[in-house]
Structures are given as structure tokens and as C-alpha cells.
Design a protein around this motif. Sequence first.
Motif, PDB file in Angstrom:
ATOM      1  N   ARG A  13       0.440  -0.833   0.378  1.00 26.76           N
ATOM      2  CA  ARG A  13      -0.263   0.165  -0.138  1.00 26.76           C
ATOM      3  C   ARG A  13       0.726   1.121   0.051  1.00 26.76           C
ATOM      4  NH1 ARG A  13      -4.606   1.326   4.806  1.00 26.76           N
ATOM      5  NH2 ARG A  13      -5.254   2.648   3.511  1.00 26.76           N
ATOM      6  N   LEU A  24       2.850  12.075 -10.401  1.00 29.37           N
ATOM      7  CA  LEU A  24       2.597  13.460  -9.732  1.00 29.37           C
ATOM      8  C   LEU A  24       4.404  14.494  -9.670  1.00 29.37           C
ATOM      9  CD1 LEU A  24      -0.315  13.300  -7.283  1.00 29.37           C
ATOM     10  CD2 LEU A  24      -0.312  13.930  -9.176  1.00 29.37           C
ATOM     11  N   THR A  39      -2.122  24.160  -6.279  1.00 33.95           N
ATOM     12  CA  THR A  39      -2.966  23.213  -6.278  1.00 33.95           C
ATOM     13  C   THR A  39      -2.067  21.278  -6.267  1.00 33.95           C
ATOM     14  OG1 THR A  39      -4.641  23.870  -7.543  1.00 33.95           O
ATOM     15  CG2 THR A  39      -5.013  21.474  -7.123  1.00 33.95           C
ATOM     16  N   GLU A  42      -0.480  20.994  -2.298  1.00 32.74           N
ATOM     17  CA  GLU A  42      -1.024  20.859  -1.167  1.00 32.74           C
ATOM     18  C   GLU A  42      -1.662  18.326  -2.144  1.00 32.74           C
ATOM     19  OE1 GLU A  42      -3.192  21.604   0.916  1.00 32.74           O
ATOM     20  OE2 GLU A  42      -1.954  23.803  -0.183  1.00 32.74           O
ATOM     21  N   SER A  43      -1.367  18.390  -3.073  1.00 30.79           N
ATOM     22  CA  SER A  43      -1.735  17.008  -3.545  1.00 30.79           C
ATOM     23  C   SER A  43      -0.494  16.277  -2.616  1.00 30.79           C
ATOM     24  CB  SER A  43      -1.980  16.260  -4.784  1.00 30.79           C
ATOM     25  OG  SER A  43      -3.654  16.825  -5.462  1.00 30.79           O
ATOM     26  N   ALA A  46      -0.589  15.989   0.765  1.00 28.88           N
ATOM     27  CA  ALA A  46      -1.430  15.621   1.594  1.00 28.88           C
ATOM     28  C   ALA A  46      -1.327  14.002   1.430  1.00 28.88           C
ATOM     29  CB  ALA A  46      -2.258  15.120   0.523  1.00 28.88           C
TER      30      ALA A  46
ATOM     31  N   ARG B  13      -8.947  18.809   2.603  1.00 31.23           N
ATOM     32  CA  ARG B  13      -7.290  17.079   2.793  1.00 31.23           C
ATOM     33  C   ARG B  13      -8.256  15.907   1.400  1.00 31.23           C
ATOM     34  NH1 ARG B  13      -5.114  13.644   7.204  1.00 31.23           N
ATOM     35  NH2 ARG B  13      -4.139  12.169   6.419  1.00 31.23           N
ATOM     36  N   ALA B  16      -6.770  17.402  -2.266  1.00 34.26           N
ATOM     37  CA  ALA B  16      -6.371  17.622  -2.768  1.00 34.26           C
ATOM     38  C   ALA B  16      -5.760  15.523  -3.162  1.00 34.26           C
ATOM     39  CB  ALA B  16      -4.902  17.285  -1.253  1.00 34.26           C
ATOM     40  N   ILE B  17      -6.544  14.679  -2.163  1.00 39.21           N
ATOM     41  CA  ILE B  17      -6.121  13.559  -2.729  1.00 39.21           C
ATOM     42  C   ILE B  17      -7.292  13.064  -4.363  1.00 39.21           C
ATOM     43  CG2 ILE B  17      -7.103  10.939  -1.934  1.00 39.21           C
ATOM     44  CD1 ILE B  17      -5.161  12.136  -0.979  1.00 39.21           C
ATOM     45  N   ASN B  19      -8.111  15.225  -6.660  1.00 45.25           N
ATOM     46  CA  ASN B  19      -7.136  15.688  -7.369  1.00 45.25           C
ATOM     47  C   ASN B  19      -6.102  15.341  -7.922  1.00 45.25           C
ATOM     48  OD1 ASN B  19      -8.363  18.858  -7.941  1.00 45.25           O
ATOM     49  ND2 ASN B  19      -7.419  18.908  -5.978  1.00 45.25           N
ATOM     50  N   ALA B  20      -5.082  14.855  -6.753  1.00 45.41           N
ATOM     51  CA  ALA B  20      -4.369  13.553  -7.558  1.00 45.41           C
ATOM     52  C   ALA B  20      -4.603  12.069  -7.633  1.00 45.41           C
ATOM     53  CB  ALA B  20      -3.661  12.506  -5.317  1.00 45.41           C
ATOM     54  N   LEU B  47      -5.849   5.399  -2.846  1.00 44.76           N
ATOM     55  CA  LEU B  47      -5.909   6.704  -3.396  1.00 44.76           C
ATOM     56  C   LEU B  47      -7.569   6.686  -2.430  1.00 44.76           C
ATOM     57  CD1 LEU B  47      -4.131   8.445  -5.735  1.00 44.76           C
ATOM     58  CD2 LEU B  47      -3.645   8.176  -3.506  1.00 44.76           C
ATOM     59  N   VAL B  50      -8.033   5.336   0.630  1.00 46.96           N
ATOM     60  CA  VAL B  50      -7.542   6.709   1.644  1.00 46.96           C
ATOM     61  C   VAL B  50      -8.561   7.310   1.523  1.00 46.96           C
ATOM     62  CG1 VAL B  50      -5.930   8.382   1.361  1.00 46.96           C
ATOM     63  CG2 VAL B  50      -4.490   6.579   1.280  1.00 46.96           C
ATOM     64  N   ASP B  53     -11.580   6.167   3.690  1.00 44.81           N
ATOM     65  CA  ASP B  53     -11.136   6.198   5.574  1.00 44.81           C
ATOM     66  C   ASP B  53     -11.477   7.762   5.526  1.00 44.81           C
ATOM     67  OD1 ASP B  53     -10.713   3.523   4.742  1.00 44.81           O
ATOM     68  OD2 ASP B  53      -8.281   3.703   5.069  1.00 44.81           O
ATOM     69  N   MET B  54     -11.105   8.318   4.251  1.00 47.33           N
ATOM     70  CA  MET B  54     -11.164  10.224   5.425  1.00 47.33           C
ATOM     71  C   MET B  54     -12.904  10.099   5.558  1.00 47.33           C
ATOM     72  SD  MET B  54      -8.413  12.312   2.865  1.00 47.33           S
ATOM     73  CE  MET B  54      -6.456  11.784   3.293  1.00 47.33           C
ATOM     74  N   ALA B 239      -7.624  18.150 -12.684  1.00 44.77           N
ATOM     75  CA  ALA B 239      -8.046  18.930 -11.586  1.00 44.77           C
ATOM     76  C   ALA B 239      -8.047  20.045 -10.814  1.00 44.77           C
ATOM     77  CB  ALA B 239      -6.200  18.300 -10.260  1.00 44.77           C
ATOM     78  N   ASP B 240      -7.882  20.616  -9.724  1.00 43.19           N
ATOM     79  CA  ASP B 240      -8.546  22.335  -9.554  1.00 43.19           C
ATOM     80  C   ASP B 240      -7.133  23.360 -10.570  1.00 43.19           C
ATOM     81  OD1 ASP B 240     -10.267  21.303  -8.089  1.00 43.19           O
ATOM     82  OD2 ASP B 240      -9.326  21.144  -6.532  1.00 43.19           O
TER      83      ASP B 240
END
Lengths: 497, 497
Positions: A13, A24, A39, A42-43, A46, B13, B16-17, B19-20, B47, B50, B53-54, B239-240
Motif C-alpha cells: 500500500r 505526480l 494545487t 497540496e496534493s 497530502a 485534504r 487534495a487526494i 486532485n491526485a 487513493l 485513503v 477512510d477519510m 484537477a483544480d
Amino acid sequence: MTAYQELAARAARMTAINNAQGILGWDNETVMPHGAAETRAESLAALALVHHDMICDPKLGDLLEEASGEDGLDAWQRANIREFRRSWLSETALPPDLVEASTKAVARCELRWRQARQEDDFAGLLPSLAEVLRLQREIGKAKGERLGLSTYDALLDQFEPGLTAERITVLFDDLAGFLPDFIGAVLDRQAGEPAPAEPQGPFPIPIQKDLAKAFMTTVGFDFERGRLDESTHPFCGGADNDVRITTRYDENRFASALLGVMHESGHALYEQGRPRDWLNQPVGRSRGMGVHESQSLIIEMQAARSHQFLSYAAPILREAFGGEGPAWTADNLYRLYTRVSRSLIRVDADEVTYPAHIILRFRLEKAMIEDDLPLADLPAAWAEAMDDLVGITPPDDRQGCLQDIHWPGGAWGYFPTYTIGAMTAAQMFDAAKQAKPTLPDCLAEGDFGPLVGWLRENVHGLGCLYEADELLVRATGRPLDASIFENHLRQRYLEGI
Amino acid sequence: MTAYQELAARAARMTAINNAQGILGWDNETVMPHGAAETRAESLAALALVHHDMICDPKLGDLLEEASGEDGLDAWQRANIREFRRSWLSETALPPDLVEASTKAVARCELRWRQARQEDDFAGLLPSLAEVLRLQREIGKAKGERLGLSTYDALLDQFEPGLTAERITVLFDDLAGFLPDFIGAVLDRQAGEPAPAEPQGPFPIPIQKDLAKAFMTTVGFDFERGRLDESTHPFCGGADNDVRITTRYDENRFASALLGVMHESGHALYEQGRPRDWLNQPVGRSRGMGVHESQSLIIEMQAARSHQFLSYAAPILREAFGGEGPAWTADNLYRLYTRVSRSLIRVDADEVTYPAHIILRFRLEKAMIEDDLPLADLPAAWAEAMDDLVGITPPDDRQGCLQDIHWPGGAWGYFPTYTIGAMTAAQMFDAAKQAKPTLPDCLAEGDFGPLVGWLRENVHGLGCLYEADELLVRATGRPLDASIFENHLRQRYLEGI
């Protein structure tokens, strides 16, 4: 599920997150529009936090303990636990506020450095660089306590596990004793010969790209699991099964792009050759930055700049660019790509003088970490060491101690891996030629099979199964030995072999 | 930190995920080497986990409750809590084993569908599609219980929050009463005119690319915060602050690429125009798939296929491709790009017949979810509905109920958003023209300023501040009304306006 299986699942994981970060990161440097920078940051932050939370899970220490005691694990599995523990120890050694302070200090200092370099203003950089240095010392101390290492060795360990200043000192002192006279002898020899001719451009970039891809195929790059793109600073990045190298093109010269591609292809072959069954586990990673650099230098320096490979490449280049005249002979290109000069900038240095640039950086950064050299005295110490080792002194700090981002960037302990890599490359190439006597002749036919086969068997496919020292002894029969690198330099630069 | 602030930090947060994920998704479709597919799937799954889970953090429900009771929040903040709660309710409504079962059933069914479509084998698809349908029903039931919605409405709600089958039925029944006769009248009218001429290629792809970028600039796409690339299936993703659209080029026809770019640019303008201060919060998202589709159709269908814009574009196209003759007049291109025909395949359908394809899919999928139509009877029901609505029946299931990936892919409830989007586009374009009387003349000069300005003010910049219904009423003065779309069709296809 056994503790070992639980560990392996967690490692997979974490690797999946690392792979996302890798893509990225590639995107950042190659295709991302400017307006996305914040942006993207931020990713990435995170994802770093997610990864950090995974490795700081309090259960991990117990799992590692428990798995180590399990019966029936094979050598790969035991090495996997060892490597997992290694990164766990290292990544959990630092208190979060130290990590944060260092991240901020580095960001500030890098920004300041860009300006200071431009303005040749070491004094202006001093306060923020002093803060980075102070925090690097703290980081080294904290990691050192955890790993049982001295402060500087703990910094080294982040880039090349197991490497120590004591070891480097022996190797670099040997080289430092050899280089100054040797450089003089090489320059004398060059002065007695006509200067090599530069092929005259322009060299259309689409043709350079086609050639870059063709040479990548020649060395064995797998385009099903990788790409070539462009970026300002060439790198090898990406993810498992998705190894992405970059270069930059200049219409007036093709050598920088193409030799750069050979360099990154060496890194890429290592990444693509890591053990398939262990790609997402700690034991499946590459061994360290020194070993990694050795793989790029074997391809770029040992193989691609050899008489043999250039005799293969010269007619291909000449035909692709429609070149004519004496600049396009294999012999001329060989002399051009092995030209030596005393110069001030590390990244532009040739194979012979490059180690001198590294030795001085190692000596200076070690002294600064150990408080033996006040930061304010760096410019003078730099100039003196340049004079001793390269035989030239910088007219200003821009071309002196302000030239590299490593120190402002918090990468203390990184520099030595460049020259450890160069020595390792020479030693491995030598061993490969002994093991595969047809290797040089094959290079002359554009056949990298024997070389890359040897590397896959002795380096790439082994991941982190062995420690770096053992890897080298198994591959070459002996520990790292400066004399092999020196012999290589002597043969290439004095004997013209 | 207040509960609201804590929520906002968590939302940032999660964004941000997201966007990734968006960038990795773009990478998948555009540049990823084939051999990386499995590794990439692992990263995307990690991802997703993740993110899941958030949002499943047990504290989130309490935080939402607590924040809702806070004093002094403004309208944006209150809407932000509402939207956060909406996705929290939806994403936590499903037991993990249902999510997993559905993911696996969809993966199996999509695979099976590719083969079944190729072999025209509906019977072979039936068992795996039945399983997807069964699980979609369970998903709709579970979400419906959580949200107080019927099973099918809960599925709709995933794509366009607030949209109900009751509402769609009224709108689609209106349209279904209008379309069959209207299609006949349009075809009669067309038959009485000479057929438009096709410009003859080849149309070099580099020129198509330059034109695509030029038209993107014309509509107001911001290349500082976005890109244009190529992919097999065009999309708007990224993404943003990093909105990436794609198209595909065909050297023999330029219209598909360029009108496709206009369509995706409409999506992109929405994404780039979302409120800057709220980009990483739930209230800053786009309103739903129906509204999103309306933005692409306003640009592609309402604006780009208008007489006005084509009078601007025709000479640019003619000059860029070096075209000559009557095929290149604005009037001919207008008749070409508004040509209507009874056809079998939704994605190739024109503006007039497209809604008929959607209405039948809505009716059939609703009946299947509500157990009023046995899956085995789908092919016959499809053929009958095609005959009623489009006036043509498919010779086989490949060109019938096997043509779309949506049902095998588990996107039940998605189809209606296409036609809700088309109606919304007509209604908004109509309102924009009333608010900005110079709008059509500006299009004739390649000036999208009045149109896009109106969209930014009334749609893009509002994010999710209002529910979709309220957004439309505020922008156009009334709720969604099929008659405006019908008027648009009548004017364009019967009156030639």
C-alpha cells in the motif's frame, strides 16, 4: 494473516502511494500548467502525510519484531524485513516538529539561494543556510542515535545505507592523491594533439528525439514500461513498471541531449530491471544512490563514451544529421567526449575532474556538520580546495560555493554518492568485461546484451537482497577500490584505450 | 479550531487526494505506457481507500452536526456544510461488502460486455449484467433509505442531486410527444433542399491542433490552468486549477475533433470558472452532471453550431486548411453540422434525435430497476422504443442495447443527465441572449465574452451554493421547461434561424 504477510500488505500500500507521488512528480516537471503549482503542492503534501501516517503507525514496530521471529522465511523475505525496518527506523527517528522546521527552512533557503546565486551574495544567504545546516545537524543527530551512527554518517545513510565517512575518506584520499598530477598529465597530453572538431549544427530536434529513442532501444529500455519526455532538468522518475526519463534538447548541439539520455537510461535500466516479484516491497527497491549513479555512469561514461560504442554510433549520427567531414569520425567524437579541462562548475565537469569537485564538497560538508568549519569561512575554504584539487580558483561565489542547490536544499550527505557511483561503475564495468569477454566487441555492434545481462544478473535483479558492500563483492570479487577507477582513467585519458 | 474549521480542513485534504486521482486518471488515458496498467490500478485503489477512510471517519458525523449549529456562518459556509453532509450521507450509506461486490461485478461485466458487443451476444452478457443490475438495485435501496428517496431516485441522485424520476418523466413525456412528428418534419424539410457538401481532406493534424487551441482561446479556456491532449475517448478531467481536456484527430475530417474540443471546452470553462475561494471545498464543486452537460452543450450545440459563430469560423477553417469551393461557406457548414438523420447509435446522433435515444434508455433502466421489465426482454423492448421514438429499429443488439458501456459499467441513473443537460443548455442560452442582447453578434465576431460572462456569473462562479433547481430559476426565471428546448429545435431545424 501472519505478521510477515501483514507487513507485506502494508508495504504494497505504501508503494502504491509512492508510485502515485512518482507520477505526480513527473507531471510537475514535464506537462503541468504553471497555474496548478499550488494545487499540486497540496496534493503532494497530502500524499506525503498519508505515507508518513502509514509508516508511523504504532503497530508497525511490533509487526516488524514479530515477523523477524517467524520461521520458514527465505532470504528474500528476511531481507525484506530488514529493509522495511531500516526505513521505519529512519522515518520514525525524527520528531514531527523537526521535520516541519526543516521543510520550512529548506523552502526559505532554496528561495533565498536562487537570488543569492544570481547576485553573487553569499553573505545574504548565510543566515538561512546556517539555519538549514543547524537543522541538518539535528536531523543527523536524531537519526544517528536511532541507527547507532555518527551525525554525518546518519545523513549519508539516508542516500546510501551503510556508507560511512571513514570509508569515503580512505577512498577519496586515495583519489585526491592521484588526481592533481593526473589532471596535469592529461592536459599535457591533450595539448600535444590537435583539438577535436565540433560537428556543426543546426541539429533538428525531431531527429534528436528519434535518435534518443533509438539509442534507448539499443541499450534495452522497455518502452512498454516507460517513456521519454522533455524537462528543464533531466531526470529518471515515474513509478514501478512506468519508468520515465527526460532530457532537454538544444538545436545547436546534440551530444548533451543524447549523452544525457544515455545517463538517464542507465538509471532506467536499473529501475526496469528490479526484481518483478518484489517491486512493491522494500527488498525490491534499488540499493542506494551510489549504486544508482553507478548504473547511469556505466551506460553513459563506461559504455557510451567508449571507442567501441562510438564506432557504432558515429555513422548513425552522421547519417541522421547529414553530417560531413572530419568532425564526424568515431575517433574525433571520442576525443570530443573525453575532453578534459579545469573548470569551475561541477555539472559541466568532465569524467576526470568531476571527482575533484565531489571530494572538496564532501570534505567541506563533513567539516561544517561536525562544526570544524564555520559557515562564514566556506567561500575561502572552497577556493583553497578548488585550487588544490582542480588547479583553478573561482572568481566569485556564483561559480564557487553558490553553484549547487544541494546544501540550501537540505541534501547534506548526498554529494559523495556521485563519486562512489563513478568508482563503482568502473569496478563493475571491469568485472563485466572479465565475465563477458565479448562485451567490448558487442558494444561496437550496438549490442548491449552482454553488459546489460551482466548488470541484470549482478545488480538490477537483486534489489536490496544484499547490502551495497556485499552486492559489490559478489559482483566484482572485492570491495570498492579506488585503484580500478584510477586505472580506467589512466587507460582512457593517457593511453587512449 | 471550530467544528466548521475542522470540517474545512478535512475537506481540503480530501480534495487534495481527489486532485491526485484526477491527474493519475488523465495520465492513464493519455500518456501511460501499457505495461503500467496494473501498477496504476494499485495506486488508484490505494487513493480511493485513503479517501474512503477519510469520509468514513466516525468523527465526521458529529463534526457535521456540531458545525451546523454554529453561529455566524454565512450562506456559502452553510451551503458548504450541506454539500459535505450530502456526500458523507451518500458515501457512507453502503456497507463495504456491497461496494466490493459491485466493483467486482462491474469489472467482470465490462469485460464480458466488450466481447458480447463484438459478438452480438446479449444472451452471453445476461448473467453478468443481471448481477450488476441486482447490485445497483441494492445500492439504490441502501442510498434511498439513507436519503429518503426511492431506489431509482437514489441512483439518479448520485449524478444530479435533487433530480427525480417524477420530474424527468414529465419533461421527457413532453419531449417524447414532440419529437417523432418533429423528426419527420425536419427530414421532410431537409429532403427538399440540396444536401450539404463535405469539405474534402486530408486535414493535417498539426493544423487541426493549432485550430483547436485557437478556438479554445476564443471561448476563454485558460491555458495557464489547463491543457489540451489526445486520447481515444475525449474527456474533460485533471484537477483544480489544472483542467485537462482531450480530443482525437482524424486526418479525413476535422469537424469531429474541433466540435469535440468545443464540447469539452464547455465542461472546462465550468471547471475553470468554479469559485476560486472554494475550490477545495464541497460547495466549490460543480453542481451535477446535468448542469455540467449543459455547459458543454451551450458551447458546442448552442454557440458553436450557430449561424453567427460559423460565419466567424468558416473563413478561419478555409484559410487554415487551404479549402476552396462551396463546401467552405458558413451556410454550408451550418447545414452540415445541423444535419439530422434517424440513426441507431447514440454517440453519433444529432441534436434532434439524441434526446429520443436518452428517453428510451431512461424508461427502460427505470423499468428494470423497478422490476417492471425483465432483463431478458430488454432487446425487444429496446427495438420497440427505437421504432416509436426514432423511427428506426436495430438489425442486431450490437447496434441496439449492447452499444453503451453505462449499464455494464454500473452507471444506472446517468443517462437522463444528457438530455436534462440539453434542455438546460437551451434554457440558459435563451436567458443569456435576453440578458445580453449583443451575444449573437459577438459570436459572429468570435467574441464569447457576453456568453461566458453570463455563465460565470450565473453558473460557474456559484459552485454548489444553490441546488440545481434554484440555480436554474435564478439564472433563467423559471424551472426546467421542455418547451424552450423544443422552441430551439423548431427554430434551428424548421425555421433555419
